[in-house]
Write a protein that holds these residues in place. Structure first.
Motif, mmCIF file in Angstrom:
data_model
loop_
_atom_site.group_PDB
_atom_site.id
_atom_site.type_symbol
_atom_site.label_atom_id
_atom_site.label_comp_id
_atom_site.label_asym_id
_atom_site.label_seq_id
_atom_site.Cartn_x
_atom_site.Cartn_y
_atom_site.Cartn_z
ATOM 1 N N SER A 1 0.507 -1.190 -0.421
ATOM 2 C CA SER A 1 0.014 0.286 0.030
ATOM 3 C C SER A 1 0.699 0.693 -0.151
ATOM 4 O O SER A 1 0.403 2.228 -0.461
ATOM 5 C CB SER A 1 -0.978 -0.160 1.436
ATOM 6 O OG SER A 1 -0.416 0.021 2.375
ATOM 7 N N ILE B 1 0.149 6.337 -7.389
ATOM 8 C CA ILE B 1 -1.361 6.675 -7.387
ATOM 9 C C ILE B 1 -2.153 7.800 -6.809
ATOM 10 O O ILE B 1 -2.885 7.703 -7.036
ATOM 11 C CB ILE B 1 -2.194 5.173 -8.492
ATOM 12 C CG1 ILE B 1 -2.845 4.445 -6.651
ATOM 13 C CG2 ILE B 1 -1.968 4.430 -8.783
ATOM 14 C CD1 ILE B 1 -3.610 3.087 -6.454
ATOM 15 N N ARG C 1 -5.738 9.189 -2.683
ATOM 16 C CA ARG C 1 -7.133 9.538 -2.796
ATOM 17 C C ARG C 1 -7.929 8.109 -3.634
ATOM 18 O O ARG C 1 -9.199 7.048 -3.048
ATOM 19 C CB ARG C 1 -8.191 10.488 -4.289
ATOM 20 C CG ARG C 1 -9.133 10.655 -4.156
ATOM 21 C CD ARG C 1 -10.044 11.098 -5.551
ATOM 22 N NE ARG C 1 -10.340 12.405 -4.663
ATOM 23 C CZ ARG C 1 -10.157 14.167 -5.521
ATOM 24 N NH1 ARG C 1 -10.428 14.206 -6.441
ATOM 25 N NH2 ARG C 1 -10.221 15.024 -4.673
ATOM 26 N N LEU C 2 -7.011 7.502 -4.454
ATOM 27 C CA LEU C 2 -7.602 6.215 -5.253
ATOM 28 C C LEU C 2 -7.087 4.792 -5.016
ATOM 29 O O LEU C 2 -7.590 3.876 -4.131
ATOM 30 C CB LEU C 2 -6.863 6.362 -6.860
ATOM 31 C CG LEU C 2 -7.565 6.509 -7.847
ATOM 32 C CD1 LEU C 2 -6.653 6.734 -9.083
ATOM 33 C CD2 LEU C 2 -9.303 6.377 -8.589
ATOM 34 N N THR C 3 -6.133 4.996 -4.043
ATOM 35 C CA THR C 3 -5.846 4.487 -2.942
ATOM 36 C C THR C 3 -6.362 3.744 -1.931
ATOM 37 O O THR C 3 -7.853 3.082 -1.982
ATOM 38 C CB THR C 3 -4.420 4.470 -2.289
ATOM 39 O OG1 THR C 3 -3.081 4.238 -3.252
ATOM 40 C CG2 THR C 3 -3.479 2.779 -1.172
ATOM 41 N N GLY D 1 -10.088 5.484 -1.458
ATOM 42 C CA GLY D 1 -10.792 5.463 -1.327
ATOM 43 C C GLY D 1 -11.543 4.128 -1.749
ATOM 44 O O GLY D 1 -12.912 2.930 -1.563
ATOM 45 N N SER D 2 -10.248 3.107 -2.874
ATOM 46 C CA SER D 2 -10.975 1.555 -3.852
ATOM 47 C C SER D 2 -10.443 0.902 -2.433
ATOM 48 O O SER D 2 -11.618 0.408 -2.824
ATOM 49 C CB SER D 2 -10.057 1.719 -4.805
ATOM 50 O OG SER D 2 -10.238 2.854 -5.781
ATOM 51 N N THR E 1 -5.890 -0.090 2.857
ATOM 52 C CA THR E 1 -6.872 1.872 3.777
ATOM 53 C C THR E 1 -5.704 2.073 5.006
ATOM 54 O O THR E 1 -5.987 3.570 5.360
ATOM 55 C CB THR E 1 -8.107 1.385 4.037
ATOM 56 O OG1 THR E 1 -9.340 0.843 2.884
ATOM 57 C CG2 THR E 1 -9.416 2.492 4.872
ATOM 58 N N TYR F 1 -12.348 9.896 -1.248
ATOM 59 C CA TYR F 1 -12.731 10.118 -2.257
ATOM 60 C C TYR F 1 -12.822 11.706 -2.464
ATOM 61 O O TYR F 1 -12.629 12.112 -3.160
ATOM 62 C CB TYR F 1 -13.677 9.696 -3.101
ATOM 63 C CG TYR F 1 -13.410 8.029 -3.996
ATOM 64 C CD1 TYR F 1 -12.843 7.734 -4.446
ATOM 65 C CD2 TYR F 1 -14.279 7.396 -3.529
ATOM 66 C CE1 TYR F 1 -12.258 7.136 -5.346
ATOM 67 C CE2 TYR F 1 -13.560 6.154 -4.261
ATOM 68 C CZ TYR F 1 -13.024 5.722 -5.223
ATOM 69 O OH TYR F 1 -12.588 4.020 -5.134
ATOM 70 N N PRO G 1 -6.000 13.944 -5.375
ATOM 71 C CA PRO G 1 -5.813 12.997 -6.124
ATOM 72 C C PRO G 1 -4.692 12.513 -7.133
ATOM 73 O O PRO G 1 -3.914 11.243 -7.943
ATOM 74 C CB PRO G 1 -6.936 13.913 -6.974
ATOM 75 C CG PRO G 1 -6.334 15.287 -7.692
ATOM 76 C CD PRO G 1 -6.543 15.176 -6.015
ATOM 77 N N SER H 1 -0.888 11.599 -8.018
ATOM 78 C CA SER H 1 0.323 10.643 -8.132
ATOM 79 C C SER H 1 1.253 10.833 -7.446
ATOM 80 O O SER H 1 2.039 10.392 -6.893
ATOM 81 C CB SER H 1 0.682 9.446 -9.052
ATOM 82 O OG SER H 1 0.546 10.348 -9.959
#
Length: 477
Positions: free
Chosen positions: A330, A337, A340-342, A344-345, A384, A463, A468, A470
Protein backbone atom coordinates in the motif's frame (compact mmCIF):
# COMPACT_ATOMS: atom_id res chain seq x y z
CA UNK A 1 19.09 2.43 31.72
CA UNK A 2 16.10 4.74 32.32
CA UNK A 3 15.30 7.60 29.96
CA UNK A 4 17.02 10.86 30.67
CA UNK A 5 15.97 14.40 29.87
CA UNK A 6 19.56 15.31 29.07
CA UNK A 7 20.72 12.36 26.96
CA UNK A 8 20.65 12.72 23.19
CA UNK A 9 18.22 10.39 21.49
CA UNK A 10 19.02 8.03 18.66
CA UNK A 11 17.37 9.12 15.41
CA UNK A 12 17.54 8.33 11.72
CA UNK A 13 17.79 4.55 12.16
CA UNK A 14 17.60 2.62 8.90
CA UNK A 15 15.25 -0.34 8.86
CA UNK A 16 17.87 -2.66 7.40
CA UNK A 17 20.18 -2.09 10.34
CA UNK A 18 20.19 -4.27 13.43
CA UNK A 19 18.94 -1.35 15.56
CA UNK A 20 16.13 -0.73 13.08
CA UNK A 21 14.94 -4.33 13.21
CA UNK A 22 14.97 -4.33 17.01
CA UNK A 23 13.08 -1.02 17.09
CA UNK A 24 10.31 -2.32 14.83
CA UNK A 25 10.15 -5.61 16.77
CA UNK A 26 9.80 -3.77 20.09
CA UNK A 27 7.02 -1.56 18.77
CA UNK A 28 5.26 -4.60 17.35
CA UNK A 29 5.47 -6.74 20.49
CA UNK A 30 3.67 -4.13 22.57
CA UNK A 31 0.97 -3.05 20.14
CA UNK A 32 0.55 -6.61 18.85
CA UNK A 33 -0.15 -7.88 22.36
CA UNK A 34 -2.97 -5.36 22.78
CA UNK A 35 -4.45 -6.09 19.33
CA UNK A 36 -4.17 -9.86 19.72
CA UNK A 37 -6.15 -9.70 22.96
CA UNK A 38 -8.96 -7.72 21.35
CA UNK A 39 -9.63 -10.46 18.82
CA UNK A 40 -9.19 -13.30 21.32
CA UNK A 41 -11.87 -11.67 23.48
CA UNK A 42 -14.19 -11.53 20.45
CA UNK A 43 -14.29 -15.30 20.06
CA UNK A 44 -14.71 -15.80 23.82
CA UNK A 45 -17.89 -13.70 24.02
CA UNK A 46 -20.42 -16.57 24.03
CA UNK A 47 -18.25 -18.55 26.46
CA UNK A 48 -17.70 -16.03 29.23
CA UNK A 49 -21.18 -14.62 28.55
CA UNK A 50 -22.75 -17.99 29.37
CA UNK A 51 -20.32 -18.79 32.19
CA UNK A 52 -20.85 -15.45 33.97
CA UNK A 53 -24.57 -15.19 33.05
CA UNK A 54 -24.10 -11.95 31.10
CA UNK A 55 -26.65 -10.19 28.92
CA UNK A 56 -25.83 -8.38 25.68
CA UNK A 57 -25.34 -5.05 27.45
CA UNK A 58 -22.77 -6.52 29.85
CA UNK A 59 -20.95 -8.22 26.99
CA UNK A 60 -20.91 -4.94 25.07
CA UNK A 61 -19.37 -3.21 28.09
CA UNK A 62 -16.63 -5.83 28.34
CA UNK A 63 -15.62 -4.82 24.80
CA UNK A 64 -16.61 -1.15 24.89
CA UNK A 65 -14.81 -0.22 28.11
CA UNK A 66 -11.52 -1.31 26.53
CA UNK A 67 -12.25 0.83 23.47
CA UNK A 68 -13.39 3.72 25.68
CA UNK A 69 -10.09 3.84 27.54
CA UNK A 70 -8.15 3.60 24.28
CA UNK A 71 -10.23 6.29 22.60
CA UNK A 72 -10.04 8.78 25.43
CA UNK A 73 -6.58 8.18 26.85
CA UNK A 74 -4.47 7.49 23.75
CA UNK A 75 -3.75 11.17 23.22
CA UNK A 76 -2.62 11.47 26.86
CA UNK A 77 -0.54 8.33 26.39
CA UNK A 78 1.17 9.94 23.43
CA UNK A 79 1.75 13.15 25.38
CA UNK A 80 3.25 11.19 28.29
CA UNK A 81 5.60 9.57 25.82
CA UNK A 82 6.68 12.98 24.53
CA UNK A 83 7.30 14.24 28.07
CA UNK A 84 8.83 11.29 29.89
CA UNK A 85 10.31 9.36 26.98
CA UNK A 86 8.68 6.78 24.76
CA UNK A 87 10.55 3.82 26.26
CA UNK A 88 9.56 4.60 29.84
CA UNK A 89 5.92 5.21 28.95
CA UNK A 90 5.82 2.16 26.69
CA UNK A 91 7.11 -0.10 29.46
CA UNK A 92 4.70 1.37 32.02
CA UNK A 93 1.79 0.58 29.70
CA UNK A 94 2.93 -3.01 29.20
CA UNK A 95 3.25 -3.51 32.96
CA UNK A 96 -0.27 -2.20 33.55
CA UNK A 97 -1.63 -4.39 30.75
CA UNK A 98 0.05 -7.45 32.27
CA UNK A 99 -1.49 -6.86 35.71
CA UNK A 100 -4.93 -6.18 34.22
CA UNK A 101 -4.77 -9.39 32.20
CA UNK A 102 -4.23 -11.41 35.36
CA UNK A 103 -7.14 -9.57 37.00
CA UNK A 104 -9.41 -10.47 34.05
CA UNK A 105 -8.29 -14.09 34.13
CA UNK A 106 -9.28 -14.47 37.79
CA UNK A 107 -12.64 -12.64 37.42
CA UNK A 108 -15.58 -14.29 39.13
CA UNK A 109 -18.32 -12.04 37.73
CA UNK A 110 -18.93 -9.53 34.94
CA UNK A 111 -18.19 -6.52 37.17
CA UNK A 112 -14.65 -7.77 37.77
CA UNK A 113 -14.20 -8.59 34.11
CA UNK A 114 -15.37 -5.14 32.97
CA UNK A 115 -13.04 -3.43 35.49
CA UNK A 116 -10.14 -5.57 34.32
CA UNK A 117 -10.89 -4.80 30.69
CA UNK A 118 -10.92 -1.10 31.52
CA UNK A 119 -7.48 -1.39 33.11
CA UNK A 120 -6.27 -3.28 30.07
CA UNK A 121 -7.48 -0.39 27.94
CA UNK A 122 -5.55 2.08 30.11
CA UNK A 123 -2.37 0.07 29.59
CA UNK A 124 -2.98 -0.22 25.85
CA UNK A 125 -3.55 3.56 25.64
CA UNK A 126 0.08 4.00 26.66
CA UNK A 127 1.51 1.18 24.56
CA UNK A 128 -0.13 1.66 21.15
CA UNK A 129 0.48 5.40 20.53
CA UNK A 130 4.05 5.12 21.87
CA UNK A 131 4.79 2.18 19.58
CA UNK A 132 3.73 4.21 16.54
CA UNK A 133 5.57 7.31 17.78
CA UNK A 134 8.76 5.25 18.20
CA UNK A 135 8.75 4.58 14.47
CA UNK A 136 8.02 8.24 13.68
CA UNK A 137 10.84 9.57 15.89
CA UNK A 138 13.56 6.95 15.48
CA UNK A 139 13.29 5.46 11.99
CA UNK A 140 14.93 7.34 9.13
CA UNK A 141 12.35 9.41 7.14
CA UNK A 142 13.17 7.41 4.01
CA UNK A 143 11.99 4.21 5.72
CA UNK A 144 9.10 5.54 7.81
CA UNK A 145 6.25 4.64 5.46
CA UNK A 146 7.67 1.15 5.08
CA UNK A 147 8.14 0.83 8.84
CA UNK A 148 4.55 1.93 9.53
CA UNK A 149 3.33 -0.49 6.85
CA UNK A 150 5.23 -3.35 8.47
CA UNK A 151 3.99 -2.26 11.92
CA UNK A 152 0.40 -2.41 10.74
CA UNK A 153 0.94 -5.60 8.72
CA UNK A 154 2.36 -7.55 11.65
CA UNK A 155 -0.25 -6.07 13.96
CA UNK A 156 -2.94 -7.10 11.50
CA UNK A 157 -1.57 -10.63 11.43
CA UNK A 158 -1.68 -10.86 15.22
CA UNK A 159 -5.21 -9.42 15.25
CA UNK A 160 -6.38 -11.86 12.61
CA UNK A 161 -4.86 -14.97 14.19
CA UNK A 162 -6.27 -13.88 17.55
CA UNK A 163 -9.59 -15.71 17.03
CA UNK A 164 -7.79 -18.89 16.01
CA UNK A 165 -5.42 -18.73 18.98
CA UNK A 166 -8.29 -17.78 21.26
CA UNK A 167 -10.43 -20.66 20.03
CA UNK A 168 -7.60 -23.09 20.61
CA UNK A 169 -7.03 -21.74 24.15
CA UNK A 170 -10.75 -21.96 24.94
CA UNK A 171 -10.93 -25.58 23.80
CA UNK A 172 -7.73 -26.38 25.71
CA UNK A 173 -8.37 -24.70 29.06
CA UNK A 174 -11.36 -22.33 28.95
CA UNK A 175 -11.90 -18.64 28.25
CA UNK A 176 -9.70 -17.46 31.14
CA UNK A 177 -6.61 -18.57 29.27
CA UNK A 178 -7.08 -15.86 26.65
CA UNK A 179 -6.01 -13.43 29.40
CA UNK A 180 -3.32 -15.58 31.01
CA UNK A 181 -1.68 -15.96 27.58
CA UNK A 182 -0.78 -12.24 27.68
CA UNK A 183 1.72 -12.79 30.49
CA UNK A 184 4.63 -14.35 28.54
CA UNK A 185 4.16 -11.89 25.66
CA UNK A 186 4.21 -8.91 28.05
CA UNK A 187 7.33 -10.18 29.81
CA UNK A 188 9.10 -10.60 26.45
CA UNK A 189 8.05 -7.08 25.37
CA UNK A 190 9.37 -5.58 28.61
CA UNK A 191 12.71 -7.35 28.24
CA UNK A 192 13.20 -6.33 24.61
CA UNK A 193 12.16 -2.71 25.28
CA UNK A 194 14.57 -2.40 28.23
CA UNK A 195 17.50 -3.89 26.35
CA UNK A 196 16.99 -2.74 22.78
CA UNK A 197 14.72 0.31 22.47
CA UNK A 198 16.78 3.51 21.96
CA UNK A 199 16.14 6.66 23.96
CA UNK A 200 13.96 9.42 22.53
CA UNK A 201 13.81 13.14 23.14
CA UNK A 202 11.69 14.34 26.07
CA UNK A 203 9.92 17.64 26.62
CA UNK A 204 9.70 18.91 30.20
CA UNK A 205 7.56 21.90 29.28
CA UNK A 206 4.69 19.85 27.94
CA UNK A 207 1.46 20.35 29.89
CA UNK A 208 -1.32 17.86 29.91
CA UNK A 209 -4.82 18.86 28.90
CA UNK A 210 -6.59 17.15 31.78
CA UNK A 211 -9.75 19.23 31.33
CA UNK A 212 -10.00 18.22 27.70
CA UNK A 213 -9.39 14.59 28.62
CA UNK A 214 -12.14 14.62 31.27
CA UNK A 215 -14.59 16.21 28.83
CA UNK A 216 -13.78 13.61 26.17
CA UNK A 217 -14.17 10.74 28.68
CA UNK A 218 -17.53 12.17 29.76
CA UNK A 219 -18.68 12.60 26.17
CA UNK A 220 -17.75 9.18 24.84
CA UNK A 221 -18.63 7.38 28.07
CA UNK A 222 -22.10 8.93 28.27
CA UNK A 223 -22.86 8.38 24.59
CA UNK A 224 -21.71 4.77 24.87
CA UNK A 225 -23.91 4.17 27.91
CA UNK A 226 -26.90 5.68 26.09
CA UNK A 227 -26.29 3.53 22.99
CA UNK A 228 -25.94 0.31 25.00
CA UNK A 229 -28.87 0.99 27.36
CA UNK A 230 -31.37 2.37 24.85
CA UNK A 231 -32.47 -1.00 23.34
CA UNK A 232 -33.46 -2.43 26.74
CA UNK A 233 -34.71 0.72 28.46
CA UNK A 234 -36.07 2.65 25.48
CA UNK A 235 -34.72 5.83 23.94
CA UNK A 236 -37.13 7.92 26.05
CA UNK A 237 -36.04 6.43 29.39
CA UNK A 238 -34.75 9.04 31.82
CA UNK A 239 -31.23 7.54 32.26
CA UNK A 240 -30.79 7.23 28.50
CA UNK A 241 -31.94 10.79 27.82
CA UNK A 242 -29.76 12.09 30.64
CA UNK A 243 -26.64 10.32 29.35
CA UNK A 244 -27.39 11.39 25.79
CA UNK A 245 -27.71 15.01 26.91
CA UNK A 246 -24.57 14.86 29.05
CA UNK A 247 -22.63 13.24 26.22
CA UNK A 248 -23.62 15.84 23.63
CA UNK A 249 -23.01 18.75 26.00
CA UNK A 250 -19.62 17.35 27.00
CA UNK A 251 -18.68 16.87 23.34
CA UNK A 252 -19.61 20.47 22.49
CA UNK A 253 -17.74 21.70 25.56
CA UNK A 254 -14.70 19.67 24.53
CA UNK A 255 -14.66 21.17 21.04
CA UNK A 256 -15.04 24.67 22.45
CA UNK A 257 -12.45 24.23 25.20
CA UNK A 258 -9.78 22.83 22.90
CA UNK A 259 -9.32 26.33 21.45
CA UNK A 260 -7.97 27.65 24.77
CA UNK A 261 -5.00 25.60 26.05
CA UNK A 262 -1.53 26.33 24.74
CA UNK A 263 -1.03 22.56 24.39
CA UNK A 264 -4.49 21.02 23.84
CA UNK A 265 -5.34 17.34 23.82
CA UNK A 266 -6.21 17.66 20.12
CA UNK A 267 -4.01 20.38 18.56
CA UNK A 268 -6.16 22.65 16.40
CA UNK A 269 -3.48 23.10 13.71
CA UNK A 270 -3.70 19.36 13.09
CA UNK A 271 -7.50 19.33 12.93
CA UNK A 272 -7.51 22.34 10.59
CA UNK A 273 -5.65 20.19 8.11
CA UNK A 274 -8.22 18.66 5.78
CA UNK A 275 -5.91 15.73 5.08
CA UNK A 276 -5.33 14.92 8.76
CA UNK A 277 -9.00 15.25 9.70
CA UNK A 278 -10.11 13.12 6.74
CA UNK A 279 -7.55 10.44 7.57
CA UNK A 280 -8.90 10.29 11.13
CA UNK A 281 -12.47 9.85 9.83
CA UNK A 282 -11.43 7.08 7.44
CA UNK A 283 -9.49 5.29 10.18
CA UNK A 284 -12.49 5.57 12.53
CA UNK A 285 -14.89 4.10 9.96
CA UNK A 286 -12.58 1.22 9.12
CA UNK A 287 -11.91 0.47 12.78
CA UNK A 288 -15.65 0.33 13.46
CA UNK A 289 -15.95 -2.39 10.84
CA UNK A 290 -12.74 -4.12 11.90
CA UNK A 291 -14.06 -4.36 15.48
CA UNK A 292 -17.73 -5.20 14.94
CA UNK A 293 -17.57 -7.48 11.90
CA UNK A 294 -15.13 -10.12 13.26
CA UNK A 295 -16.85 -10.12 16.65
CA UNK A 296 -20.25 -11.03 15.17
CA UNK A 297 -18.92 -13.19 12.34
CA UNK A 298 -17.25 -15.35 15.00
CA UNK A 299 -20.45 -15.39 17.01
CA UNK A 300 -22.51 -16.30 13.93
CA UNK A 301 -20.12 -19.07 12.91
CA UNK A 302 -20.26 -20.66 16.37
CA UNK A 303 -23.92 -20.14 17.30
CA UNK A 304 -25.68 -20.41 13.92
CA UNK A 305 -23.29 -22.21 11.54
CA UNK A 306 -22.19 -24.70 14.22
CA UNK A 307 -18.42 -24.19 13.94
CA UNK A 308 -16.19 -25.18 16.87
CA UNK A 309 -14.31 -22.23 18.50
CA UNK A 310 -10.93 -23.13 16.97
CA UNK A 311 -12.47 -23.72 13.52
CA UNK A 312 -14.39 -20.44 13.68
CA UNK A 313 -11.22 -18.60 14.64
CA UNK A 314 -9.29 -20.19 11.79
CA UNK A 315 -11.91 -18.92 9.36
CA UNK A 316 -10.38 -15.44 9.58
CA UNK A 317 -6.78 -16.51 8.92
CA UNK A 318 -6.92 -15.40 5.23
CA UNK A 319 -7.39 -11.87 6.50
CA UNK A 320 -4.06 -12.04 8.31
CA UNK A 321 -2.29 -13.33 5.21
CA UNK A 322 -3.69 -10.52 3.06
CA UNK A 323 -2.77 -7.88 5.63
CA UNK A 324 0.77 -9.25 5.78
CA UNK A 325 1.14 -9.27 2.00
CA UNK A 326 -0.71 -6.11 1.04
CA UNK A 327 0.06 -3.59 3.80
CA UNK A 328 3.66 -3.03 2.62
CA UNK A 329 2.38 -2.79 -0.97
CA UNK A 330 0.00 0.00 0.00
CA UNK A 331 2.93 2.36 0.58
CA UNK A 332 4.01 1.89 -3.04
CA UNK A 333 0.44 2.39 -4.27
CA UNK A 334 0.20 5.57 -2.24
CA UNK A 335 3.19 7.09 -4.01
CA UNK A 336 2.15 5.88 -7.46
CA UNK A 337 -1.58 6.57 -7.71
CA UNK A 338 -2.14 8.93 -4.78
CA UNK A 339 -4.20 8.80 -1.58
CA UNK A 340 -7.61 9.25 -3.21
CA UNK A 341 -7.59 6.17 -5.43
CA UNK A 342 -5.56 4.03 -3.03
CA UNK A 343 -7.72 4.54 0.04
CA UNK A 344 -11.08 5.14 -1.64
CA UNK A 345 -10.90 2.05 -3.85
CA UNK A 346 -9.61 -0.13 -1.02
CA UNK A 347 -12.48 0.96 1.22
CA UNK A 348 -14.95 -0.12 -1.48
CA UNK A 349 -13.35 -3.58 -1.42
CA UNK A 350 -14.09 -3.60 2.31
CA UNK A 351 -17.74 -2.71 1.64
CA UNK A 352 -18.07 -5.63 -0.77
CA UNK A 353 -16.45 -7.98 1.73
CA UNK A 354 -18.79 -7.02 4.57
CA UNK A 355 -21.88 -7.43 2.39
CA UNK A 356 -20.72 -10.87 1.25
CA UNK A 357 -20.28 -11.96 4.87
CA UNK A 358 -23.96 -11.16 5.48
CA UNK A 359 -24.75 -14.43 3.62
CA UNK A 360 -23.40 -16.61 6.47
CA UNK A 361 -26.23 -18.83 7.70
CA UNK A 362 -26.90 -22.23 9.19
CA UNK A 363 -24.24 -24.81 8.22
CA UNK A 364 -22.46 -22.20 6.08
CA UNK A 365 -20.14 -23.71 3.46
CA UNK A 366 -16.82 -21.97 4.10
CA UNK A 367 -15.37 -21.75 0.55
CA UNK A 368 -18.50 -20.11 -0.87
CA UNK A 369 -20.23 -18.30 1.99
CA UNK A 370 -17.35 -17.17 4.22
CA UNK A 371 -14.04 -17.07 2.34
CA UNK A 372 -14.94 -14.51 -0.40
CA UNK A 373 -16.08 -11.95 2.16
CA UNK A 374 -13.07 -12.59 4.41
CA UNK A 375 -10.70 -12.09 1.45
CA UNK A 376 -12.26 -8.82 0.25
CA UNK A 377 -12.51 -7.43 3.78
CA UNK A 378 -8.86 -8.28 4.47
CA UNK A 379 -7.73 -6.62 1.24
CA UNK A 380 -9.77 -3.53 2.01
CA UNK A 381 -8.36 -3.20 5.52
CA UNK A 382 -4.77 -3.79 4.40
CA UNK A 383 -4.89 -1.18 1.63
CA UNK A 384 -6.79 1.42 3.68
CA UNK A 385 -5.27 1.54 7.16
CA UNK A 386 -1.58 1.91 6.33
CA UNK A 387 -1.96 4.83 3.87
CA UNK A 388 -4.47 6.60 6.11
CA UNK A 389 -2.30 6.30 9.22
CA UNK A 390 0.79 7.35 7.26
CA UNK A 391 -1.02 10.44 6.00
CA UNK A 392 -2.20 11.35 9.50
CA UNK A 393 1.10 10.76 11.31
CA UNK A 394 3.14 12.67 8.72
CA UNK A 395 0.86 15.70 9.05
CA UNK A 396 2.47 16.44 12.41
CA UNK A 397 5.98 17.74 13.12
CA UNK A 398 8.39 15.16 14.53
CA UNK A 399 8.43 16.65 18.05
CA UNK A 400 4.65 16.14 18.28
CA UNK A 401 4.77 12.58 16.99
CA UNK A 402 3.39 11.20 20.24
CA UNK A 403 0.43 13.58 20.29
CA UNK A 404 -0.33 13.01 16.60
CA UNK A 405 -0.25 9.23 16.91
CA UNK A 406 -2.38 9.54 20.05
CA UNK A 407 -5.01 11.56 18.19
CA UNK A 408 -5.06 9.04 15.34
CA UNK A 409 -5.48 6.20 17.81
CA UNK A 410 -8.20 8.17 19.59
CA UNK A 411 -10.11 8.44 16.31
CA UNK A 412 -9.48 4.78 15.55
CA UNK A 413 -10.68 3.50 18.92
CA UNK A 414 -13.61 5.92 19.05
CA UNK A 415 -14.81 4.36 15.81
CA UNK A 416 -14.54 0.87 17.28
CA UNK A 417 -16.17 1.97 20.54
CA UNK A 418 -19.21 3.62 18.95
CA UNK A 419 -19.51 0.75 16.47
CA UNK A 420 -19.71 -1.88 19.21
CA UNK A 421 -22.10 0.26 21.25
CA UNK A 422 -24.50 1.32 18.50
CA UNK A 423 -24.54 -1.18 15.63
CA UNK A 424 -25.78 -4.27 17.58
CA UNK A 425 -28.55 -2.17 19.10
CA UNK A 426 -29.62 -0.88 15.68
CA UNK A 427 -29.67 -4.48 14.44
CA UNK A 428 -31.98 -5.53 17.30
CA UNK A 429 -29.53 -7.59 19.36
CA UNK A 430 -30.50 -7.02 23.00
CA UNK A 431 -30.58 -9.03 26.21
CA UNK A 432 -29.48 -12.65 25.71
CA UNK A 433 -30.56 -12.83 22.06
CA UNK A 434 -26.93 -13.13 20.96
CA UNK A 435 -26.90 -16.58 22.62
CA UNK A 436 -30.05 -17.71 20.75
CA UNK A 437 -29.35 -18.86 17.16
CA UNK A 438 -32.94 -18.24 16.01
CA UNK A 439 -32.69 -14.58 16.98
CA UNK A 440 -29.05 -13.99 16.14
CA UNK A 441 -29.40 -15.20 12.54
CA UNK A 442 -31.91 -12.59 11.27
CA UNK A 443 -30.17 -9.73 13.11
CA UNK A 444 -26.75 -10.68 11.71
CA UNK A 445 -27.63 -9.73 8.12
CA UNK A 446 -28.89 -6.31 9.22
CA UNK A 447 -25.75 -5.81 11.30
CA UNK A 448 -23.48 -6.54 8.31
CA UNK A 449 -25.39 -4.12 6.08
CA UNK A 450 -24.98 -1.38 8.68
CA UNK A 451 -21.24 -2.07 8.91
CA UNK A 452 -21.00 -1.92 5.13
CA UNK A 453 -22.65 1.51 5.21
CA UNK A 454 -20.08 2.74 7.75
CA UNK A 455 -17.18 1.62 5.55
CA UNK A 456 -18.86 3.29 2.55
CA UNK A 457 -18.76 6.58 4.46
CA UNK A 458 -14.99 6.14 4.82
CA UNK A 459 -14.70 5.57 1.06
CA UNK A 460 -16.65 8.75 0.30
CA UNK A 461 -14.52 10.82 2.68
CA UNK A 462 -11.36 9.52 1.03
CA UNK A 463 -12.61 10.30 -2.47
CA UNK A 464 -13.67 13.84 -1.61
CA UNK A 465 -10.96 14.88 0.88
CA UNK A 466 -7.74 13.15 -0.19
CA UNK A 467 -5.71 14.64 -3.05
CA UNK A 468 -5.85 12.88 -6.41
CA UNK A 469 -2.31 13.58 -7.59
CA UNK A 470 0.06 10.62 -7.67
CA UNK A 471 2.92 13.05 -6.98
CA UNK A 472 1.50 13.88 -3.56
CA UNK A 473 4.22 14.03 -0.93
CA UNK A 474 3.88 14.26 2.82
CA UNK A 475 4.95 17.63 4.10
CA UNK A 476 6.65 18.19 7.45
CA UNK A 477 4.91 21.17 8.90
Amino acid sequence: MPDSHTESPSVGIRMRSRAGRWTVLTAELGSGMALLNVMMVSIAVPHFGADLHAGMAEVQWSVSVYMLMLATLSAIGGALGDRYGLRRTFMAGITLFLGASLFCGFSTDMVMLVIGRGLQGCGASLVIPCSLAVLRQLIDPVDQSRAIGLWYALGGVLSAIGPSVGGWLIELGGWRWIFFANVPVAVAALAVAWLRLPLTATHKAHRFDWTGTCLLVAALGSLTYAAISAPASGITAAPVLLCLSVGLCALLAFLRYERRPAEPLVPLPLMRSRIFAAACVVVACMCAAQTVVPMFVLLQLQSVAGYAPAVAGAALIPTSLLILLLSPVSAALLSRIGPRLTVGSAALLGVAGVLLLARIGSHAFYPLEVLPGVVLLGAGLALTFTPSMSIAVHAAPAHNAGIASGVVNTAQRAGGLLGVAAVPALAGLTGSRYLEPDRLGPAFETLMVLCGAVVAVGALVAYFAFPPRSAYEFSRK
